[in-house]
Enzyme design. Sequence first.
Site, PDB file in Angstrom:
ATOM      1  N   SER A 114       0.531  -0.610  -0.373  1.00  0.00           N
ATOM      2  CA  SER A 114       0.013   0.438  -0.205  1.00  0.00           C
ATOM      3  C   SER A 114       0.567   1.309   0.120  1.00  0.00           C
ATOM      4  O   SER A 114       0.202   2.872  -0.696  1.00  0.00           O
ATOM      5  CB  SER A 114      -1.194  -0.557   1.066  1.00  0.00           C
ATOM      6  OG  SER A 114      -0.386   0.059   2.566  1.00  0.00           O
ATOM      7  N   ASP A 148      -1.862   5.314  12.853  1.00  0.00           N
ATOM      8  CA  ASP A 148      -1.947   4.603  12.539  1.00  0.00           C
ATOM      9  C   ASP A 148      -0.063   5.458  11.836  1.00  0.00           C
ATOM     10  O   ASP A 148      -0.085   6.308  11.308  1.00  0.00           O
ATOM     11  CB  ASP A 148      -2.151   4.736  10.846  1.00  0.00           C
ATOM     12  CG  ASP A 148      -1.866   4.578   9.533  1.00  0.00           C
ATOM     13  OD1 ASP A 148      -0.527   3.865   9.561  1.00  0.00           O
ATOM     14  OD2 ASP A 148      -2.577   4.048   8.587  1.00  0.00           O
ATOM     15  N   HIS A 183       1.362   4.387   7.258  1.00  0.00           N
ATOM     16  CA  HIS A 183       1.121   5.143   6.187  1.00  0.00           C
ATOM     17  C   HIS A 183       1.026   6.682   6.217  1.00  0.00           C
ATOM     18  O   HIS A 183       1.445   7.519   7.666  1.00  0.00           O
ATOM     19  CB  HIS A 183      -0.324   4.951   5.470  1.00  0.00           C
ATOM     20  CG  HIS A 183      -0.728   3.566   5.559  1.00  0.00           C
ATOM     21  ND1 HIS A 183      -1.118   2.439   6.286  1.00  0.00           N
ATOM     22  CD2 HIS A 183      -0.577   2.713   4.049  1.00  0.00           C
ATOM     23  CE1 HIS A 183      -0.952   0.780   5.751  1.00  0.00           C
ATOM     24  NE2 HIS A 183      -0.286   1.396   4.607  1.00  0.00           N
TER      25      HIS A 183
END
Length: 277
Positions: free
Chosen positions: A7, A251, A254
């Site tokens: 990702s 998170d 990311h």
Amino acid sequence: MAFVGDSLARNQMQSLLCLLATVVYPLDVSYTSDSRLKRWFYVNYNFTLASFWSPHLVKAIDTDPNGPTYNRLMNLYLDEANDVWAAQIEAFDYVIISAGRWFYGPQVFFENGKVVGCHLCLKNNIKNLTMLYGYRRDFRTAFKILTGLENFNGVTFLRTLSPAHFENGEWNRGGNCIRTRPVSRGEMKLEGDDLELYLTQVEELRRAEREGKKRGLKFRLLDINEAMVVRPDGHPNHYGHWPHENVTISDCVHWCLPGPIDTWNDFLLQMLKMERY
């Protein structure tokens, strides 16, 4: 141009897509409805941008597709290609490859069709191996595939590991990333597993460079490490979810805020210019 990886590779691809979209709008020429496998064609420039979702780079089988995202047991075939990308990559002039975070979970390693060991699989009859064992062989196989494709003449860029910035605990133990500004050089550094993964990537790229020269292929290091270590402010922290979602995990892997990840494409575009000259 093709992006192969997880990702975070898609993050960079989306950033580049937004940059290009300020000039012209592409046609969606994806061959599947799977959002993880996208392809856009820029008619004005005869330029194709593609994303191949392959977080382990090699052939991987999820033994429990309905299980928890962060703790699924994966069977990794360390010496076999993932045809999701390997069967289509010959047509591209530039390939950006990266992978990292998906290797922390439990994995069973296969070579020559047989189990050779595992990482965190909790099976007493299988030899325990480190995460780095599988990681090194995954990259070695991916590069070997590229050097072995008869019609591939492109330039391969290894985009190095994107550093995480968990503080005050691990990702599942209260860790967060609440900083709102970059830190000074030296205040944070790559260490532990992240450092080992980064060094492994670089070592395997250098190996691929030597092999690639025999065929006239180019392998380049797109090293984002030092620039990103000082940007703990770029992660979504606990804002990476909808307000109504009951999610407590932050998170810090990311990238959310504009700036840090766009730097990757600044580096990439400069390296493309250098290739031209």
